[in-house]
Design an enzyme around this catalytic site. Structure first.
Site, mmCIF file in Angstrom:
data_model
loop_
_atom_site.group_PDB
_atom_site.id
_atom_site.type_symbol
_atom_site.label_atom_id
_atom_site.label_comp_id
_atom_site.label_asym_id
_atom_site.label_seq_id
_atom_site.Cartn_x
_atom_site.Cartn_y
_atom_site.Cartn_z
ATOM 1 N N ILE A 149 0.832 -1.213 0.000
ATOM 2 C CA ILE A 149 0.000 0.000 0.000
ATOM 3 C C ILE A 149 0.865 1.262 0.000
ATOM 4 C CG2 ILE A 149 -2.070 -1.023 1.001
ATOM 5 C CD1 ILE A 149 -1.127 -0.035 3.749
ATOM 6 N N THR A 151 1.101 3.680 -2.108
ATOM 7 C CA THR A 151 0.398 4.908 -2.483
ATOM 8 C C THR A 151 -0.256 5.557 -1.271
ATOM 9 O OG1 THR A 151 -0.028 4.078 -4.712
ATOM 10 C CG2 THR A 151 -1.454 5.855 -3.910
ATOM 11 N N TYR A 152 -0.834 4.718 -0.419
ATOM 12 C CA TYR A 152 -1.467 5.213 0.809
ATOM 13 C C TYR A 152 -0.422 5.845 1.723
ATOM 14 C CZ TYR A 152 -3.318 4.688 5.585
ATOM 15 O OH TYR A 152 -3.697 4.895 6.887
ATOM 16 N N TYR A 153 0.702 5.150 1.914
ATOM 17 C CA TYR A 153 1.753 5.669 2.785
ATOM 18 C C TYR A 153 2.306 7.000 2.266
ATOM 19 C CZ TYR A 153 2.326 1.663 5.942
ATOM 20 O OH TYR A 153 2.147 0.712 6.908
ATOM 21 N N LYS A 156 -0.130 9.764 3.064
ATOM 22 C CA LYS A 156 -0.071 10.088 4.489
ATOM 23 C C LYS A 156 1.202 10.858 4.826
ATOM 24 C CE LYS A 156 -3.832 8.327 6.310
ATOM 25 N NZ LYS A 156 -4.862 9.232 6.875
#
Length: 256
Positions: A149, A151-153, A156
């Site tokens: 993940i 892209t999520y990190y 964030k």
């Protein structure tokens, strides 16, 4: 009496937090959601829902919402929920920054207390060292998580870095809470907080309890720290948060 404005109010952590906050005498909880179909459920939990998309709204529109509700504190618990890369960036990064700017611009007459729900291991892995408290198993888990993940990190990281690096001009009393893998298990009331690595999960109910503890503990202002479920040497939520605040234990500083 307190007034809290939650962005991402339909999420599981936010729902637990809503129940905790609304149980306090005289408390008011405003909940920002996108889907009108969720209004009835959130009202049952004690929230006053407001329909607004942080993805689509202008900063001025979010500012108007903040000025209307006059919150004592704002909690960011929103996210794209594993959607496309474009939407993840639009919500988890750009949407969060809109709220930072809106809160800074709002005239509330109150301290601008802000709790950001982020994630453990949000860091600059390309140009910063591996956290020195990480064990080999933490490094392995970090590599797997970023591969799965990333892209999520990255979204964030961009949001958290913006919150910290630009706060000289915004003046928010922020705390960044960085929970590990979330579970749907019942809360235990005990957590590990601070430099705790990446091993284990944490019930969403206990994340909500930790948010509430941060809101009630001014010593956590200006800190970003990790949060996991109970293990060896675990403390109650309030004890763990108090310990982090007293020791000024920050797991983001030097890694962004």
């Amino acid at each position: 009496m307190s007034t809290t404005l939650i962005f991402g109010g339909s999420g599981k952590v936010a729902r637990h937090l809503t129940k905790l906050l609304s149980a306090e005498p005289g408390a008011t909880v405003y909940s920002i959601i996108r889907n009108p179909a969720q209004e009835a459920e959130l009202k049952e939990l004690g929230a006053s829902p407001i329909i607004q998309s942080v993805e689509d709204a202008l900063v001025t529109e979010i500012t108007a919402t903040i000025e209307h509700t006059q919150p004592d504190a704002i909690v960011w618990s929103a996210g794209a929920g594993g959607g496309s890369a474009e939407r993840t960036k639009a919500v988890d990064h750009e949407g969060a920054v809109k709220v930072f700017d809106a809160f800074a611009a709002a005239t509330t007459g109150k301290p601008k207390r802000f709790v950001m729900v982020s994630a453990v291991d949000v860091r600059d892995r390309e140009s910063k060292p591996t956290p020195d408290w990480y064990k080999p198993e933490d490094v392995k888990r970090s590599e797997a998580a970023w591969k799965a993940i990333g892209t999520y990190y990255k979204a964030k990281l961009a949001a958290d870095k913006d919150l910290v690096s630009q706060n000289g001009k915004r003046g928010l009393d922020y705390t960044i809470l960085r929970p590990g893998s979330l579970s749907t298990e019942l809360g235990t009331g005990k957590v590990r907080a601070g430099k705790v690595g990446m091993q284990g999960e944490i019930p969403r109910e206990d994340v909500a309890g930790a948010i509430l503890a941060c809101l009630r503990n001014k010593d956590t202002i200006g800190l970003a720290f990790d949060l996991l479920g109970p293990g060896e040497g675990d403390l109650t939520i309030s004890e763990a948060i108090a310990k982090v605040g007293k020791n000024k234990e920050d797991t983001f500083e030097g890694y962004h």
